[in-house]
Design an enzyme around this catalytic site. Structure first.
Site, PDB file in Angstrom:
ATOM      1  N   GLY A 148       0.838  -1.183   0.000  1.00 44.12           N
ATOM      2  CA  GLY A 148       0.000   0.000   0.000  1.00 44.12           C
ATOM      3  C   GLY A 148       0.875   1.235   0.000  1.00 44.12           C
ATOM      4  CB  CYS A 149       0.666   4.499  -1.751  1.00 44.90           C
ATOM      5  SG  CYS A 149      -1.073   4.884  -1.499  1.00 44.90           S
ATOM      6  CG  ASN A 150      -1.761   5.809   2.734  1.00 50.69           C
ATOM      7  OD1 ASN A 150      -1.323   6.761   2.114  1.00 50.69           O
ATOM      8  ND2 ASN A 150      -3.056   5.559   2.838  1.00 50.69           N
TER       9      ASN A 150
END
Length: 342
Positions: A148-150
């Site tokens: 996930g980017c976060n």
């Protein structure tokens, strides 16, 4: 040597970002672009900014002949990827950009994503795609699960600190701001310009964001005990970028030194001089992540800030970095583009 590439989900933001990056790659050639909802259309009609490229037309996944494909990027929505990947040739190398294979525990997947996994045999073989920390496993993998980017942003700031026992594991707060492209390209009322512009808001408050599952999995494995961080994401009226401000209890100087030492040889992870802070405007459109450390006015506490582009280092750039390893080419190939400024 030329590597033949397929991209599934090519009509989404991450699919288009993959095309943009691969266009400058020295050994990759795009042979197939899958996008069921826009099948039959030229890529230039869907993304006019790519009209200068000689690309195949979009087709349904069923129309793609995978026999001549070396590697496939799967940029499909969550819960769609698993059923598609399950039926792809077992000899095909795959980098998945969805959440479907990030979690090792099937029960954790069911808890966070609200349903049983449809391809458990694939989930068992998937290698987590945080390149700098799973590099050796990625080289030999058939299936890599992009993060996930976060989750990637928070991990770059915190993994060396947890491993070095430099911070209090029970006092980690991640306050994160993200651009709207992280929500995908499908039409949503709350993402209309009039609904989003000139304001900012928190979402998934109180520990409901699915990327928390990755923090739990990865941080607990490093520490050898359960680690649960406080994490609140905020949506910004910006197209790209993630800025994570992370509050920890520990010595600021030691924290900065540990991060600088951990990433001294990493081409895409750059630790700024102590007291300098990153900005999303300085990583936009690039595969770089900038990290800054400052001391807090409260002794024994530090503020770590990390910035990356959610579509590039947080997703498609990371996917290409992993694909380079899987295909045995230079890890930085196609990825040394300078950030877009201003």
């Amino acid at each position: 040597m030329t590597h033949s590439i397929a991209i599934l989900g090519a009509s989404g933001y991450t699919g288009a970002e993959l095309v943009r990056l691969i266009a400058t790659h020295p050994t990759m050639q795009i042979k197939a672009l899958g996008a069921n909802s826009k099948a039959g259309q030229p890529m230039a009609d869907v993304f006019p900014h790519l009209r200068h490229l000689d690309l195949p037309d979009l087709v349904t996944i069923d129309e793609i002949d995978f026999s001549g494909i070396d590697l496939c990027f799967c940029a499909l929505p969550h819960a769609t990827s698993q059923a598609v990947i399950r039926d792809l040739p077992k000899t095909l190398k795959i980098v998945d950009l969805s959440a479907d294979f990030r979690l090792r525990d099937p029960q954790a997947y069911a808890k966070w994503y609200g349903g049983e996994h449809a391809a458990l045999e694939c989930q068992a073989e998937a290698v987590y795609g945080l390149t700098e920390f799973y590099r050796e496993g990625i080289r030999d993998a058939r299936l890599v699960a992009g993060t996930g980017c976060n989750a990637a942003t928070g991990q770059y700031a915190l993994r060396p600190l947890i491993a070095g026992k430099l911070i209090d594991l029970d006092e980690i707060i991640i306050d994160l701001k993200t651009g709207v492209s992280g929500a995908g390209r499908s039409l949503k009322e709350n993402l209309l310009h009039a609904e989003l512009s000139e304001g900012a808001h928190a979402y998934a408050v109180g520990g409901t964001h699915r990327h928390l599952a990755e923090f739990d999995q990865e941080f607990s494995a490093i520490a050898g005990r359960d680690v649960k961080v406080q994490f609140t994401p905020h949506l910004l009226p910006a197209n790209r970028g993630i800025l994570a401000t992370i509050y920890v209890k520990g010595d600021p100087g030691a924290i900065h030194a540990a991060l600088a030492d951990a990433y001294v040889d990493e081409p895409f992870l750059q630790v700024l001089p102590f007291g300098q802070q990153p900005s999303t405007r300085h990583i936009r459109g690039s595969n770089f992540c900038h990290i800054g450390v400052s001391g807090d006015r409260i002794p024994g506490r530090a503020i770590v800030i990390a910035a990356l582009d959610n579509l590039t280092k947080g997703s498609s750039g990371q996917a290409l970095q992993n694909a380079n390893l899987m295909l045995g080419v230079e890890e930085t190939a196609g990825l040394m583009l300078a950030p877009v400024f201003p």
